[in-house]
Motif scaffolding. Structure first.
Motif, PDB file in Angstrom:
ATOM      1  N   LEU A  18      10.087 -18.710  20.534  1.00  0.00           N
ATOM      2  CA  LEU A  18      11.086 -18.576  19.492  1.00  0.00           C
ATOM      3  C   LEU A  18      10.420 -17.899  18.299  1.00  0.00           C
ATOM      4  N   HIS A  19      11.101 -16.933  17.670  1.00  0.00           N
ATOM      5  CA  HIS A  19      10.554 -16.196  16.544  1.00  0.00           C
ATOM      6  C   HIS A  19      11.520 -16.254  15.368  1.00  0.00           C
ATOM      7  N   TRP A  20      10.978 -16.129  14.170  1.00  0.00           N
ATOM      8  CA  TRP A  20      11.853 -15.965  13.015  1.00  0.00           C
ATOM      9  C   TRP A  20      11.172 -15.058  12.009  1.00  0.00           C
ATOM     10  N   ALA A  21      11.969 -14.482  11.127  1.00  0.00           N
ATOM     11  CA  ALA A  21      11.432 -13.515  10.170  1.00  0.00           C
ATOM     12  C   ALA A  21      12.302 -13.486   8.922  1.00  0.00           C
ATOM     13  N   THR A  22      11.679 -13.184   7.804  1.00  0.00           N
ATOM     14  CA  THR A  22      12.396 -12.969   6.550  1.00  0.00           C
ATOM     15  C   THR A  22      11.617 -11.982   5.688  1.00  0.00           C
ATOM     16  N   PRO A  23      12.302 -11.044   5.043  1.00  0.00           N
ATOM     17  CA  PRO A  23      11.601 -10.135   4.131  1.00  0.00           C
ATOM     18  C   PRO A  23      11.284 -10.768   2.789  1.00  0.00           C
ATOM     19  N   LEU A  24      11.760 -11.998   2.559  1.00  0.00           N
ATOM     20  CA  LEU A  24      11.556 -12.643   1.263  1.00  0.00           C
ATOM     21  C   LEU A  24      10.295 -13.494   1.210  1.00  0.00           C
ATOM     22  N   LEU A  34       2.526  -7.877   0.713  1.00  0.00           N
ATOM     23  CA  LEU A  34       3.426  -6.826   0.279  1.00  0.00           C
ATOM     24  C   LEU A  34       2.566  -5.832  -0.472  1.00  0.00           C
ATOM     25  N   ALA A  35       2.156  -4.762   0.183  1.00  0.00           N
ATOM     26  CA  ALA A  35       1.122  -3.913  -0.387  1.00  0.00           C
ATOM     27  C   ALA A  35       1.591  -2.518  -0.755  1.00  0.00           C
ATOM     28  N   THR A  36       2.483  -1.934   0.014  1.00  0.00           N
ATOM     29  CA  THR A  36       2.890  -0.571  -0.266  1.00  0.00           C
ATOM     30  C   THR A  36       4.394  -0.463  -0.118  1.00  0.00           C
ATOM     31  N   PRO A  37       5.020   0.580  -0.708  1.00  0.00           N
ATOM     32  CA  PRO A  37       6.462   0.743  -0.558  1.00  0.00           C
ATOM     33  C   PRO A  37       6.904   0.807   0.889  1.00  0.00           C
ATOM     34  N   SER A  38       6.099   1.406   1.781  1.00  0.00           N
ATOM     35  CA  SER A  38       6.506   1.492   3.175  1.00  0.00           C
ATOM     36  C   SER A  38       6.620   0.118   3.795  1.00  0.00           C
ATOM     37  N   GLU A  39       5.832  -0.838   3.336  1.00  0.00           N
ATOM     38  CA  GLU A  39       5.877  -2.171   3.916  1.00  0.00           C
ATOM     39  C   GLU A  39       7.066  -2.972   3.407  1.00  0.00           C
ATOM     40  N   ARG A  40       7.747  -2.477   2.384  1.00  0.00           N
ATOM     41  CA  ARG A  40       8.945  -3.171   1.949  1.00  0.00           C
ATOM     42  C   ARG A  40       9.996  -3.136   3.040  1.00  0.00           C
ATOM     43  N   SER A  41      10.001  -2.053   3.819  1.00  0.00           N
ATOM     44  CA  SER A  41      10.945  -1.969   4.916  1.00  0.00           C
ATOM     45  C   SER A  41      10.391  -2.773   6.083  1.00  0.00           C
ATOM     46  N   TRP A  42      10.524  -4.068   5.975  1.00  0.00           N
ATOM     47  CA  TRP A  42       9.879  -4.979   6.935  1.00  0.00           C
ATOM     48  C   TRP A  42      10.415  -4.788   8.336  1.00  0.00           C
ATOM     49  N   LEU A  43      11.599  -4.221   8.475  1.00  0.00           N
ATOM     50  CA  LEU A  43      12.168  -4.033   9.793  1.00  0.00           C
ATOM     51  C   LEU A  43      11.565  -2.840  10.532  1.00  0.00           C
ATOM     52  N   LEU A  59      19.480  -7.552   5.331  1.00  0.00           N
ATOM     53  CA  LEU A  59      18.343  -8.398   4.989  1.00  0.00           C
ATOM     54  C   LEU A  59      17.462  -7.795   3.901  1.00  0.00           C
ATOM     55  N   CYS A  60      17.480  -6.487   3.718  1.00  0.00           N
ATOM     56  CA  CYS A  60      16.651  -5.819   2.711  1.00  0.00           C
ATOM     57  C   CYS A  60      17.502  -4.912   1.830  1.00  0.00           C
ATOM     58  N   PRO A  61      18.513  -5.453   1.159  1.00  0.00           N
ATOM     59  CA  PRO A  61      19.343  -4.569   0.333  1.00  0.00           C
ATOM     60  C   PRO A  61      18.558  -4.038  -0.855  1.00  0.00           C
ATOM     61  N   ALA A  62      18.825  -2.794  -1.217  1.00  0.00           N
ATOM     62  CA  ALA A  62      18.206  -2.238  -2.417  1.00  0.00           C
ATOM     63  C   ALA A  62      18.745  -2.985  -3.627  1.00  0.00           C
ATOM     64  N   PRO A  63      17.895  -3.329  -4.594  1.00  0.00           N
ATOM     65  CA  PRO A  63      18.385  -4.044  -5.771  1.00  0.00           C
ATOM     66  C   PRO A  63      19.466  -3.248  -6.485  1.00  0.00           C
ATOM     67  N   ASP A  64      20.534  -3.919  -6.860  1.00  0.00           N
ATOM     68  CA  ASP A  64      21.570  -3.306  -7.681  1.00  0.00           C
ATOM     69  C   ASP A  64      21.156  -3.514  -9.132  1.00  0.00           C
ATOM     70  N   TRP A  65      20.526  -2.471  -9.697  1.00  0.00           N
ATOM     71  CA  TRP A  65      19.948  -2.631 -11.026  1.00  0.00           C
ATOM     72  C   TRP A  65      21.019  -2.858 -12.083  1.00  0.00           C
ATOM     73  N   ASP A  66      22.266  -2.498 -11.782  1.00  0.00           N
ATOM     74  CA  ASP A  66      23.344  -2.784 -12.731  1.00  0.00           C
ATOM     75  C   ASP A  66      23.663  -4.275 -12.769  1.00  0.00           C
TER      76      ASP A  66
END
Length: 292
Positions: A78-84, A28-37, A161-168
């Motif tokens: 067979l493939h699987w993936a997770t952003p976590l 996990l290196a840059t903000p663009s890579e956060r959008s794993w999809l 799968l990649c919801p923006a954190p709800d800071w509240d």
């Protein structure tokens, strides 16, 4: 208690074009890579028929499951993936899980073990239905698989799968714990940080820890949730004032601003770095501040 997953399956869109396969998530290196999809291997055009199941995880002691990934098959694999599951130079990053499940932050070691088990199931399986059955046979891992039903209310797969954190909803204490856990992982496993020692600070201030660098100087770790809109000049002045009032000669400062989105650390003053919650950005700043 029966797990209530079915209603969640109605929320997503099958139009996503790209997805990381699990074996291709190195860091996990840059903000663009956060959008794993938006990176990695492309799903086939018939993504609705190919993306067979969504993976759900329920932390121990919780009745709030969440979708965390997908499992699908093509003609041969067979493939699987997770952003976590993110890694930096082989170091597992606990922060995405801890922010997704702020009420179950200390469950991340179990989550990591569950992903290891799941990976072994996928390696031995040829169809998502076999993986689903394995999850049902061993519910102690907290993982379940359900068929992907496509969009019902306009939310796409990335939003699921990649919801923006709800800071509240994420308390500052939860952010403190997550950042400390990430720094602790880096201190233990990053080659450039060997010889450093992390000491947590629990004094109710913005300071959450101190990194002792070979007994020569300290890197002060601060999380400031109210400074995200301040200018770089203002932050530099604030950092220098903090060190002048609270530090000793040689102290350095790492300021974490959770709401920022950075590709690289900011260095507004000598021996001062500003980062967001990106694991790679955090690591690069720690390494830079640990240099003589």
């Amino acid at each position: 208690m029966a797990l209530m997953f079915a209603s969640y399956e109605q929320d997503f869109d099958a139009s996503t074009q790209g997805i990381y396969s699990n074996s291709a998530i190195p860091r996990l290196a840059t903000p663009s890579e956060r959008s794993w999809l938006s990176h990695g291997s492309q799903l086939p055009g018939s993504s609705v028929s190919r993306l067979k199941h969504l993976i759900w995880y329920q932390p121990s002691g919780s009745d709030q499951p969440s979708a965390i990934g997908a499992v699908w098959s093509d003609d041969t694999h067979l493939h699987w993936a997770t952003p976590l599951q993110r890694r930096l130079e082989g170091i597992f990053n606990p922060l995405p899980f801890m922010l997704r499940f702020p009420a179950a932050q200390y469950d991340w070691s179990r989550f990591r073990a569950a992903l290891g088990w799941f990976d072994s199931m996928c390696y031995a399986a040829t169809d998502p239905e076999q993986v689903r059955s394995a999850c049902e046979r061993e519910p102690e891992w907290g993982l379940r698989c359900f068929p992907y039903a496509g969009s019902r209310r306009g939310a796409d797969l990335a939003a699921l799968l990649c919801p923006a954190p709800d800071w509240d909803e994420v308390s500052i204490d939860a952010i403190h714990v997550a950042v400390l856990a990430s720094v602790a992982k880096l201190v233990r496993q990053h080659g450039a940080l060997q010889g450093t020692c992390l000491q947590p600070v629990h004094d109710g201030t913005v300071e959450i820890g101190q990194l002792d660098v070979a007994g020569a100087y300290r890197v002060r770790l601060l999380v400031h949730s109210n400074a995200n809109r301040a200018s770089t000049t203002t932050l530099a002045q604030w950092a220098n004032e903090f060190l002048r009032e609270n530090g000793i000669p040689g102290d350095r400062l790492l300021l974490v601003l959770p709401h920022l989105s950075l590709a690289e650390p900011l260095y507004p003053a000598q021996h001062v770095a500003i980062v967001d919650l990106d694991f790679g950005v955090l690591a690069r700043a720690l390494v830079a501040l640990s240099l003589p």
